[in-house]
Design an enzyme around this catalytic site. Sequence first.
Site, short mmCIF file in Angstrom:
data_model
loop_
_atom_site.label_atom_id
_atom_site.label_comp_id
_atom_site.label_asym_id
_atom_site.label_seq_id
_atom_site.Cartn_x
_atom_site.Cartn_y
_atom_site.Cartn_z
N ASP A 13 0.88 -1.16 0.00
CA ASP A 13 0.00 0.00 0.00
C ASP A 13 0.92 1.21 0.00
OD1 ASP A 13 -1.56 2.18 0.72
OD2 ASP A 13 -2.68 1.10 2.28
N HIS A 20 -8.53 4.84 2.46
CA HIS A 20 -7.98 3.50 2.20
C HIS A 20 -8.81 2.73 1.18
CE1 HIS A 20 -5.03 3.67 5.48
NE2 HIS A 20 -5.98 4.26 6.21
N GLY A 104 18.42 -5.99 0.05
CA GLY A 104 18.49 -7.40 -0.34
C GLY A 104 17.19 -8.14 -0.56
N LYS A 133 -7.90 -5.32 3.57
CA LYS A 133 -8.52 -5.07 4.88
C LYS A 133 -8.58 -6.33 5.76
CE LYS A 133 -9.35 -0.80 3.72
NZ LYS A 133 -8.26 -0.72 2.70
N TYR A 234 0.56 0.26 14.81
CA TYR A 234 -0.41 0.09 13.73
C TYR A 234 -0.13 1.04 12.57
CZ TYR A 234 -4.69 -0.21 11.07
OH TYR A 234 -5.58 -0.39 10.04
N LYS A 237 -3.39 -2.73 7.82
CA LYS A 237 -3.40 -4.19 7.91
C LYS A 237 -2.46 -4.78 6.86
CE LYS A 237 -5.74 -6.40 11.08
NZ LYS A 237 -5.12 -6.37 12.40
N SER A 248 -4.35 -31.48 -12.37
CA SER A 248 -3.39 -32.58 -12.59
C SER A 248 -2.64 -33.00 -11.32
CB SER A 248 -2.36 -32.19 -13.66
OG SER A 248 -3.00 -31.69 -14.79
N ASP A 292 -14.88 1.21 5.51
CA ASP A 292 -13.60 0.84 4.88
C ASP A 292 -13.56 -0.65 4.49
OD1 ASP A 292 -12.76 3.43 5.11
OD2 ASP A 292 -11.10 3.01 6.49
#
Length: 371
Positions: A13, A20, A104, A133, A234, A237, A248, A292
């Site tokens: 994000d 969001h 890296g 979310k 936070y 998410k 197969s 959201d």
Amino acid sequence: MGEKITVSLIKADVGGWPGHATVHPDLIETAKKELEKEKGKLLIDFHVTNCGDDLELLMTHRRGVDCEEIHALAWNTFEKATKVAKDLKLYGAGQDLLVEAFSGNVRGMGPGVAELEFEERKAEPIIAFMMDKTDPGAFNLPIYKIFADPFNTIGLVIDPSATTGFRFEIWDILESKRVFMDCPEELYKMLALIGAKSRYVIKRVYPKKGGKLPPEEAVANISTEKLYKIAGEYVGKDDPVALVRAQSGLPAVGEVLEPFSFPHLVAGWMRGSHNGPIMPVSQKNAVCTRFDGPPRVIALGFQLSNGRLIGPVDLFDDPAYDQARIKAQEIADYMRRHGPFEPHRLPSEDMEYTTLPKVLRELEKRFEKLE
Ligand code: 13P
Ligand code: 13P
Ligand code: MG
Ligand code: MG
């Protein structure tokens, strides 16, 4: 060909539009331009899309998993898109790029990663799942059903090359350790772990020894990056992704999609702090609006042709999933009516890495001791 193909799905994000909800088209264009430069060089092929506010880079190449150049390409692409996001003043521009400089491998730096390396079969169907979310535990239930539940996957019962079952690699993401478990033999014990989806997450699934497919080549990989563990607080998410190969000796495409007819409860939604149903949607409907959310999952199907991505087919863009969407909305209504109460709000231990503890700290000094 002989040389193995690697499919890398790396996401971040880097700015929401608005809030969001989704990804601005200029970010998608920027990412396409960056990856196009490497087509025929580092990359065989690529597909850029979004699920909600997450920018998703699907790439094929022959350089194996955890390849520094591929990860650097993804990181630099996210940085370029972040510049555009900053210029447009998108919400949380650069949100998931949690370190100053790439070193890296993007794992542990904020982006989510799912990669599979394998010998491409005569026909190689692969499905890229992307969620917004929610957290990696949201994949536990569907991946379990796909590879271990005969009520979901009839191939486990009637396909002689699938009746031996599959091997699961499960990560304890709190203590950073892993365990391998064989199904169906250890099915009950495995459920004891993966039912606790905020801690134990399925990372990979392997074929068993002696079957049609090489047992060392994973057939499913789920991104397990936990943003709060990297950031220490936070920041949004994790919004996981997964790659699942099909047919197969493996579950059929329809068996891989079947678990999503049940919009199970996952952790995430508003402020990453609520339980809600995961709604399967077409890519164009992967826009998180109500509270959201509700949390969404898309499924893009491809056939591989020497690493070329023949697709995508937008697999949930199908009336067969209308019922799941309606059910998800009923559940969303029901859960929303709990407002700030659990179990809509996540249990206290899962709220530890949200903004709630700051509010509780304020109240601490007001408490009086009880006799
Ligand atoms: P087809 O007969 O359409 O190839 O389908 C076979 C199958 O296995 C469906 O799951
Ligand atoms: P994302 O993790 O998709 O950025 O969502 C964060 C959030 O707080 C939604 O309310
Ligand atoms: Mg966001
Ligand atoms: Mg997101």
